[in-house]
Design an enzyme around this catalytic site. Structure first.
Site, short mmCIF file in Angstrom:
data_model
loop_
_atom_site.label_atom_id
_atom_site.label_comp_id
_atom_site.label_asym_id
_atom_site.label_seq_id
_atom_site.Cartn_x
_atom_site.Cartn_y
_atom_site.Cartn_z
N TYR A 144 -2.23 -1.49 10.02
CA TYR A 144 -2.32 -1.61 8.56
C TYR A 144 -1.06 -1.07 7.90
O TYR A 144 -0.44 -1.74 7.07
CB TYR A 144 -3.55 -0.87 8.05
CG TYR A 144 -3.72 -0.95 6.54
CD1 TYR A 144 -4.26 -2.08 5.95
CD2 TYR A 144 -3.33 0.11 5.72
CE1 TYR A 144 -4.41 -2.16 4.57
CE2 TYR A 144 -3.48 0.03 4.35
CZ TYR A 144 -4.02 -1.10 3.78
OH TYR A 144 -4.16 -1.18 2.41
N SER A 198 0.85 -1.19 0.00
CA SER A 198 0.00 0.00 0.00
C SER A 198 0.89 1.24 0.00
O SER A 198 2.03 1.20 0.46
CB SER A 198 -0.89 0.01 1.24
OG SER A 198 -1.52 1.28 1.42
#
Length: 256
Positions: free
Chosen positions: A162, A148
């Site tokens: 995350y 990401s």
């Protein structure tokens, strides 16, 4: 040169393939002539995507829970019962958790790390026999891991586990690439920015503001996700392993 970006005839597994960027990647493979297995925990959603993609080509659904080692092993066994080799593994399944730092729970940390990092390693491990059967010197098998942009920049959301997990995916990708190069298995990662998904649904509510926050003025589309992954899984990228492609409309490059 006509076949440089071809994945026709290859067999691929896309985890988290029932929705979001995983479904985009799966559709790109199916439309390009690959045989595609998709997996996710939510059976109804998975079957709906399988039925939709089967109208375009060959798509097979295998439900699984990759947050547990038992589920990972069961998926690998189910695939081995159907295939003698696997050309492409897309480690896309993931989770997120948002909570203020003073309240962030251990359960939220563990849930994200188990699915986003632990499952990437152990599913790759369990599928090595099938990947080794596919890979050759000039046409390696492929593993593509989904990281990401929040592995590369801070997030304004309190998604601590995350961001940490996606940074770990980049390092894990490099370690796997170094370890598996002798087996003719290329391992690369992509770092997507904003794509429509259940994770980003709350941000998509104000689409104009979201588009304005991205230098290119739009969120990612199917062609962006599928095209990038098809490149990483075709002859065009046979000489690339341990790499990272940032797919974010310029967000990281223009971050303040």
């Amino acid at each position: 040169m006509q076949d440089l970006f071809s994945v026709a005839g290859k067999t691929a597994l896309v985890t988290g393939g029932s929705r979001g960027i995983g479904a985009m990647i799966a559709e790109g493979f199916v439309r390009s002539g690959a045989k595609v297995y998709i997996t996710s925990r939510k059976v109804k959603e998975l079957e709906e995507t399988q039925q939709r993609l089967s109208k375009l080509g060959e798509c097979i659904a295998i439900p699984s829970d990759l947050s547990q080692l038992e589920g990972i092993s069961q998926l690998a066994e189910a695939l081995a019962a159907k295939e003698s080799k696997l050309d492409i593994l897309i480690n896309n399944a993931g989770a997120t958790w948002g909570s203020p730092i003073d309240e962030f729970p251990e359960s939220g940390w563990d849930k994200v790390m188990d699915l986003n990092v632990k499952s990437v390693f152990f599913l790759s491990q369990k599928l090595l026999p099938l990947l080794r059967e596919s890979g050759t010197k000039n046409d390696p098998a492929r593993i593509v891991n989904l990281s990401s942009i929040y592995a590369l920049r801070y997030s304004q959301q309190p998604t601590f586990s995350y961001s940490a997990s996606k940074a770990a995916v980049i390092q894990l990708t490099q370690q796997l690439a170094a370890s598996l190069i002798k087996d003719h298995i290329n391992v690369n990662a992509i770092a997507p920015g904003m794509f429509p998904s259940s994770m980003t649904a709350f941000l998509m509510e104000d689409e104009e503001a979201l588009n304005n926050s991205i230098p290119m003025g739009r969120v990612g589309a199917l062609e962006d996700a599928a095209g990038t992954v098809i490149y990483l899984c075709s002859r065009a990228s046979s000489y690339m392993t341990g790499g990272l492609l940032v797919l974010d409309g310029g967000s990281v490059a223009n971050a303040s």
